[in-house]
Write a protein that holds these residues in place. Structure first.
Motif, PDB file in Angstrom:
ATOM      1  N   LYS A 390       0.811  -1.225   0.000  1.00  0.00           N
ATOM      2  CA  LYS A 390       0.000   0.000   0.000  1.00  0.00           C
ATOM      3  C   LYS A 390       0.843   1.273   0.000  1.00  0.00           C
ATOM      4  N   ASN A 391       2.143   1.118   0.203  1.00  0.00           N
ATOM      5  CA  ASN A 391       3.017   2.278   0.288  1.00  0.00           C
ATOM      6  C   ASN A 391       3.621   2.578  -1.091  1.00  0.00           C
ATOM      7  N   PHE A 407      11.657  -6.270   1.008  1.00  0.00           N
ATOM      8  CA  PHE A 407      11.115  -5.022   0.481  1.00  0.00           C
ATOM      9  C   PHE A 407      12.234  -3.998   0.354  1.00  0.00           C
ATOM     10  N   ARG A 408      11.972  -2.923  -0.379  1.00  0.00           N
ATOM     11  CA  ARG A 408      12.981  -1.890  -0.577  1.00  0.00           C
ATOM     12  C   ARG A 408      12.300  -0.597  -1.043  1.00  0.00           C
ATOM     13  N   PRO A 409      12.924   0.543  -0.749  1.00  0.00           N
ATOM     14  CA  PRO A 409      12.404   1.806  -1.285  1.00  0.00           C
ATOM     15  C   PRO A 409      12.424   1.779  -2.810  1.00  0.00           C
ATOM     16  N   THR A 410      11.397   2.320  -3.419  1.00  0.00           N
ATOM     17  CA  THR A 410      11.188   2.197  -4.858  1.00  0.00           C
ATOM     18  C   THR A 410      12.353   2.744  -5.677  1.00  0.00           C
ATOM     19  N   ARG A 411      12.860   3.902  -5.304  1.00  0.00           N
ATOM     20  CA  ARG A 411      13.881   4.537  -6.143  1.00  0.00           C
ATOM     21  C   ARG A 411      15.298   4.378  -5.585  1.00  0.00           C
ATOM     22  N   ALA A 412      15.466   3.595  -4.575  1.00  0.00           N
ATOM     23  CA  ALA A 412      16.790   3.455  -3.956  1.00  0.00           C
ATOM     24  C   ALA A 412      17.702   2.562  -4.793  1.00  0.00           C
ATOM     25  N   THR A 461       8.700   0.336   8.886  1.00  0.00           N
ATOM     26  CA  THR A 461       8.746   0.803   7.497  1.00  0.00           C
ATOM     27  C   THR A 461       9.073   2.295   7.431  1.00  0.00           C
ATOM     28  N   ALA A 462       8.593   3.052   8.417  1.00  0.00           N
ATOM     29  CA  ALA A 462       8.930   4.485   8.444  1.00  0.00           C
ATOM     30  C   ALA A 462      10.415   4.685   8.678  1.00  0.00           C
ATOM     31  N   LEU A 463      11.011   3.853   9.544  1.00  0.00           N
ATOM     32  CA  LEU A 463      12.446   3.945   9.783  1.00  0.00           C
ATOM     33  C   LEU A 463      13.224   3.656   8.504  1.00  0.00           C
TER      34      LEU A 463
END
Length: 470
Positions: A390-391, A407-412, A461-463
């Protein structure tokens, strides 16, 4: 609180009390209060999943607490316990913290830790019956019951207690080598645990043939081609719960291929084995009973203190290759007279009665209680996957099979993911693992704490997002 014994001086010595015997409980009681207080104080002072500052800071704190490793005059029991247990607890990566989720490093159940204390106090040595009368009987009963879970139709199921999945895998290859000879060729997936390759090296076997696992599980077409091309005795090592993703190989289809090509099947279920306790998830292990050897590890999804591994077989005669005689431990006449022979139960000589904590846990929780814990952490992993899905700023690798989520940040970039993980460690905010999949580097959350809540996951996930945008 005064020390349980007088600190020795140059002219006066007092013998410390023992943990066992009729007076052992009285000697332990005041020390346990000190230990429990120190565990609480250390964790409270730490305040997070691990201490901030990185290796140098942690080492400096331990060095200051330890001071002189071997002083001329001891400090006494209370001070030594309080100082060093507090330092260890403060400097621990605490698996009971919901943001400590990097590895298959479980928070042990309190009842299992308490049972482990009893094992330490009584100190049975599981290498001869006269050192461990009750413990050897308990081990026989419990290992056979657990082996019946993996091989319910076996003629005489049995299991060995090991230090964990690595030793169990090593023993599986050893038993196969003793059956088939030193030309035994191991075949495993690219997703297999590193201990398969290491065991082959230690045993002088050929380097394992590695079969692709492009989506985290062993590719059946590639396996069939490899088994068709190879000659000589073959051992296929499949995995039920991979270290990187928690994926489960297609066990029935692999077993069919082994039958077709005359290969022996070993299944490393160190992670996924306890799905057997879950009524809703045990079907994921269909085909497990067709393996000649099965690795289990209850200090993962069994919530035991290390160590609590097992190697299960369908027939106890398959373990005969481990038989060994040392006249001072298992002389032939003692064995003929009916004293149990324990040396064939492990390649180790001295070993702890690790079966006690397992037996206590099985009795206390039963199949339903253990299954509930397994289901709970697997459901928690689904919650984390939902949060990531959902993020819009996070990517999910795939829906979890067990309790591991990538999981991973989309643009990292991969470099940013690696640096962010170390940043979280250094600041003491979170302990997350890392895994390569689909050509990219991912954060790996291995969720083994049944007390983790959705709120904990949201903070986690925020961290991660915050660490990759700095």
């Amino acid at each position: 609180m005064s020390s349980p014994w007088t600190t020795p001086s140059s002219t006066s010595w007092s013998t410390p009390p023992l943990a066992g015997g009729a007076e052992g409980a009285d000697a332990l009681r005041p020390l346990l209060r000190t230990v429990l207080d120190a565990l609480r104080d250390g964790a409270t002072t730490r305040g997070g999943p691990l201490p901030p500052g990185g290796p140098q800071t942690v080492t400096a704190h331990v060095r200051d607490a330890l001071a002189d490793v071997l002083p001329d005059t001891g400090t006494g029991a209370e001070e030594a316990l309080r100082t060093l247990v507090t330092a260890l607890a403060h400097g621990a990566a605490d698996p009971a913290h919901p943001h400590c989720a990097a590895h298959l490093h479980t928070p042990p159940l309190a009842l299992a830790a308490a049972a482990d204390l009893a094992a330490s106090a009584l100190n049975p040595s599981m290498d001869s019956w006269d050192q461990a009368p009750a413990a050897s009987a308990l081990e026989q009963l419990v290992t056979r019951a657990l082996a019946t879970e993996t091989h319910p139709a076996g003629p005489d199921p049995d299991a060995l207690v090991t230090t964990g999945g690595t030793e169990s895998n090593h023993l599986a290859l050893l038993l196969a080598r003793e059956q088939h000879g030193p030309t035994l060729q191991t075949v495993c997936g690219a997703n297999a645990h590193h201990s398969i390759h290491r065991a082959a090296w230690l045993l002088g076997l050929p380097e394992p043939v590695t079969v692709p696992a492009p989506r985290g599980t062993l590719d059946l077409t590639a396996l069939a081609a490899v088994l068709t091309d190879l000659r000589g005795p073959l051992l296929v090592a499949a995995t039920a719960g991979t270290t990187d993703t928690g994926s489960i190989d297609p066990l029935p289809e692999i077993a069919d291929l082994c039958d077709t090509h005359g290969a022996t099947l070993h299944i490393d279920a160190a992670y996924g084995g306890p799905l057997l306790f879950s009524e809703t998830r045990r079907h994921l292990l269909t085909g497990l009973d067709r393996a000649r050897t099965v690795t289990l590890d209850l200090h993962k999804l069994g919530w035991q203190p290390v160590a609590a591994g097992l190697l299960a077989v369908p027939d106890s005669t398959l373990l005969d290759a481990l038989n060994h005689t040392a006249p001072y431990l298992n002389p032939d006449d003692d064995t003929r007279a009916g004293l149990p022979d324990l040396l064939g139960r492990s390649p180790r000589t001295s070993r702890r009665p690790d079966i006690l904590k397992i037996a206590v846990t099985l009795r206390a929780l039963g199949r339903t209680g253990l299954g509930h814990l397994v289901d709970r952490v697997c459901t928690t992993a689904q919650h984390l996957a939902d949060l990531v899905d959902k993020n819009p700023h996070l990517d999910l690798y795939e829906r979890p099979t067990l309790s591991t989520v990538l999981f991973r940040p989309t643009r990292a970039t991969d470099h940013a993911v690696a640096a962010a993980r170390r940043d979280l460690l250094t600041h003491g905010h979170a302990v997350l693992g890392r895994a390569h999949a689909d050509g990219r580097l991912w954060f790996k959350a291995t969720l083994l704490n049944p007390h983790t809540t959705p709120a904990h996951l949201e903070t986690l996930t925020a961290l991660v997002e915050g660490s990759t945008t700095r």
